[in-house]
Each structure stands twice: as structure tokens, then as C-alpha cells.
Design a protein around this motif. Sequence first.
Motif, PDB file in Angstrom:
ATOM      1  N   ARG A   1      -2.483  -1.563   0.056  1.00  0.00           N
ATOM      2  CA  ARG A   1      -2.692  -1.542  -0.720  1.00  0.00           C
ATOM      3  C   ARG A   1      -3.486  -2.847  -1.436  1.00  0.00           C
ATOM      4  O   ARG A   1      -3.214  -4.041  -2.210  1.00  0.00           O
ATOM      5  CB  ARG A   1      -0.973  -2.294  -1.191  1.00  0.00           C
ATOM      6  CG  ARG A   1      -0.224  -1.285  -1.324  1.00  0.00           C
ATOM      7  CD  ARG A   1       1.535  -1.736  -0.931  1.00  0.00           C
ATOM      8  NE  ARG A   1       1.655  -0.458  -1.672  1.00  0.00           N
ATOM      9  CZ  ARG A   1       2.289   0.453  -0.681  1.00  0.00           C
ATOM     10  NH1 ARG A   1       1.562   0.954   0.412  1.00  0.00           N
ATOM     11  NH2 ARG A   1       2.874   1.188  -1.341  1.00  0.00           N
ATOM     12  N   ASN A   2      -4.694  -2.919  -1.514  1.00  0.00           N
ATOM     13  CA  ASN A   2      -5.896  -3.707  -1.758  1.00  0.00           C
ATOM     14  C   ASN A   2      -6.633  -3.157  -2.515  1.00  0.00           C
ATOM     15  O   ASN A   2      -7.676  -1.780  -2.072  1.00  0.00           O
ATOM     16  CB  ASN A   2      -6.299  -4.004  -0.443  1.00  0.00           C
ATOM     17  CG  ASN A   2      -7.663  -4.959  -1.015  1.00  0.00           C
ATOM     18  OD1 ASN A   2      -8.722  -4.942  -2.104  1.00  0.00           O
ATOM     19  ND2 ASN A   2      -7.370  -6.204  -0.534  1.00  0.00           N
TER      20      ASN A   2
ATOM     21  N   LEU B   1      -3.648  -4.725   7.726  1.00  0.00           N
ATOM     22  CA  LEU B   1      -3.003  -4.671   6.532  1.00  0.00           C
ATOM     23  C   LEU B   1      -2.451  -3.511   6.217  1.00  0.00           C
ATOM     24  O   LEU B   1      -0.984  -4.267   5.453  1.00  0.00           O
ATOM     25  CB  LEU B   1      -4.151  -4.626   5.173  1.00  0.00           C
ATOM     26  CG  LEU B   1      -4.322  -6.134   5.164  1.00  0.00           C
ATOM     27  CD1 LEU B   1      -5.800  -6.207   4.287  1.00  0.00           C
ATOM     28  CD2 LEU B   1      -4.160  -7.599   4.668  1.00  0.00           C
TER      29      LEU B   1
ATOM     30  N   GLN C   1       1.432  -3.180  -6.831  1.00  0.00           N
ATOM     31  CA  GLN C   1       0.987  -4.163  -6.031  1.00  0.00           C
ATOM     32  C   GLN C   1       2.619  -5.342  -6.605  1.00  0.00           C
ATOM     33  O   GLN C   1       2.927  -4.995  -8.083  1.00  0.00           O
ATOM     34  CB  GLN C   1       0.011  -5.196  -7.283  1.00  0.00           C
ATOM     35  CG  GLN C   1      -1.658  -4.284  -6.940  1.00  0.00           C
ATOM     36  CD  GLN C   1      -2.117  -4.623  -8.116  1.00  0.00           C
ATOM     37  OE1 GLN C   1      -1.663  -5.995  -8.609  1.00  0.00           O
ATOM     38  NE2 GLN C   1      -3.210  -3.869  -8.130  1.00  0.00           N
TER      39      GLN C   1
ATOM     40  N   ARG D   1      -6.768  -4.104 -12.409  1.00  0.00           N
ATOM     41  CA  ARG D   1      -7.496  -3.836 -12.164  1.00  0.00           C
ATOM     42  C   ARG D   1      -9.082  -2.581 -12.188  1.00  0.00           C
ATOM     43  O   ARG D   1      -8.098  -1.650 -12.446  1.00  0.00           O
ATOM     44  CB  ARG D   1      -7.101  -3.670 -10.316  1.00  0.00           C
ATOM     45  CG  ARG D   1      -6.154  -4.249  -9.323  1.00  0.00           C
ATOM     46  CD  ARG D   1      -7.037  -5.734 -10.040  1.00  0.00           C
ATOM     47  NE  ARG D   1      -5.911  -7.211  -8.911  1.00  0.00           N
ATOM     48  CZ  ARG D   1      -6.417  -7.765  -7.949  1.00  0.00           C
ATOM     49  NH1 ARG D   1      -6.720  -6.424  -7.264  1.00  0.00           N
ATOM     50  NH2 ARG D   1      -5.614  -8.172  -7.262  1.00  0.00           N
TER      51      ARG D   1
ATOM     52  N   GLN E   1      -8.230  -2.647   6.872  1.00  0.00           N
ATOM     53  CA  GLN E   1      -7.025  -1.501   6.474  1.00  0.00           C
ATOM     54  C   GLN E   1      -6.036  -1.578   7.516  1.00  0.00           C
ATOM     55  O   GLN E   1      -4.113  -1.927   6.744  1.00  0.00           O
ATOM     56  CB  GLN E   1      -7.800  -0.416   5.754  1.00  0.00           C
ATOM     57  CG  GLN E   1      -8.918  -1.131   4.410  1.00  0.00           C
ATOM     58  CD  GLN E   1      -8.883   0.401   4.213  1.00  0.00           C
ATOM     59  OE1 GLN E   1      -9.758   0.880   4.897  1.00  0.00           O
ATOM     60  NE2 GLN E   1      -8.431   0.211   2.604  1.00  0.00           N
TER      61      GLN E   1
ATOM     62  N   SER F   1      -2.631   2.408  -7.828  1.00  0.00           N
ATOM     63  CA  SER F   1      -2.356   0.936  -6.879  1.00  0.00           C
ATOM     64  C   SER F   1      -1.066   0.752  -7.347  1.00  0.00           C
ATOM     65  O   SER F   1      -1.153  -0.191  -8.071  1.00  0.00           O
ATOM     66  CB  SER F   1      -3.489  -0.431  -7.332  1.00  0.00           C
ATOM     67  OG  SER F   1      -2.948  -1.279  -5.803  1.00  0.00           O
TER      68      SER F   1
END
Length: 258
Positions: free
Chosen positions: A177-178, A132, A88, A49, A129, A86
Motif C-alpha cells: 500500500r505505497n 510493509l 489508503q 496520487r 515491500q 491504491s
Amino acid sequence: MDDASHHASDLRTPSRDMSTRADTRLSHRDAAERIRTMIDGGRLRGPGRLGAGRLPSERELSEELGVSRRVLRQALGLLEAEGRISRQHGRGTFATDARHATESLVHEMSRLTNPVDTLEARLAVEPMQARLAALRATRGDIDRLFEAADASRDARDPLSYEKADAAFHRRIAAAARNPLLIAIFDAMLETALEGAWRHGRETAHCINNQAAYAADHRRIAVAIAERNAAQAEATMRAHLTGVQKRLIEHAFPGTVTD
């Protein structure tokens, strides 16, 4: 501590003998620094990303660094909280380096905005956030979140509180985790930490407000720990609304009514 060139040599030529010795002397902070060197040196390959690379698997990385999985996971948790990586689920761990990616944006925004504008933007992002995070946070994320909440409660001066407050909100962003939301959050946070705003922030974060804000942090952490996404979102929204109200009262006395 090994110098930078020795660190790089270690990463290029790992061995089981070296790994055994390193495992007894490398802390998770040392391991995190070596991973930063890998990221900054462009040693990562594969899709990622924000134009960044994919890290090796935990097994490969622990062998290459010569550390245990436990130490590696602590190092990765530190880097995630910093916004450097990050994690994922089902895809792997990616270098995001969101702070560097937003430097020019922050510089421009700091000239065009003010603390009240920034709180409006945070209200648009951080409640989601928190929601999430309640759905995605690991046990380690939650433990670190409570530690950050306690640090905001125990801070002894405005600067210490400011750092603890930023760390708490950054932990939530990481737990969500975005990667895109993390990049947006980092831009807002760095803009809010611009030195020109310091006096206003210290006034808003006087000791009485600090106690109230720290209590809010605790309630948010509890909602996330209980996996109550709706409560986490609502509590974060109420917290930021309270901060916004105090900022407006300070900037424009007598303009805020209940």
C-alpha cells in the motif's frame, strides 16, 4: 453482457430498482470493468496520487454500480492487484494507473538494461515491500497471496509459471500500500517481461528451479500472514538473491562461487 454505452448509462442514472436487479447478475469482474471505465473516462474528482482522482466511498460506489459491498470489495481487490487503484487507510481509494504512467520509462529501460540489472533493482525494492505487506496486508490480501503462491507451484509450462510468478510479486506490492513503490515495482516488472529476454527467463525457470521458487513464495506468504515483518523481508531477499545467482550462473558459467 451490457455494452460500453449501456454501462456508461447505468453509471450516470442509477436507481434502487436497477441496483436490486444488477446485484443479482453483476460479478466482481463486471463491477471492476465499470470502475475502469470511470477511471479511463476521467469521471473521478478530488486530489489523488500520481495525478489521478479519488474514488467515491464504498457506499456511494456500491449504490452507483448497483452491487453489494461484498462484490464491490472483490472488484476493488482485483483493481488493486492490477495497479489501477491504491487504498489508503484513513484517506480513501485513489486511481493510480501506475502501468500507464510507466510505459515510456519501461520502453527506455528495456533498451538499456538486462535481467541481472533488474534483479539488483528488485532486491532494493521488494524486500521492503514484503516488510510493509506483513504490517499492512488485509485478510483478503493474504488469501490471494496464498492463491498466487499455489498457482506458481502448479504451473505446467514456463509461460504459465511466469504469469503466476509476476502475479505473486504484484500481490505483495499491492499489499504494501505505497503508491510510489507500486509504480517503481511496475516499471521493473514490465521491463523484466520484455519479449527479448524470454529465452533467458525460461532457462532460469526450468522445472527444478520452479519448485524451489514456489517453495520460496510459500515461505514469504507465511511470514506475511504471521505479521513477521523481519522474516518477510529476509525471506524475500533470500528468494531474489537465489534467482539472481541462477541468472548469473546461466549468463556467465563458472563465475559464481559459494
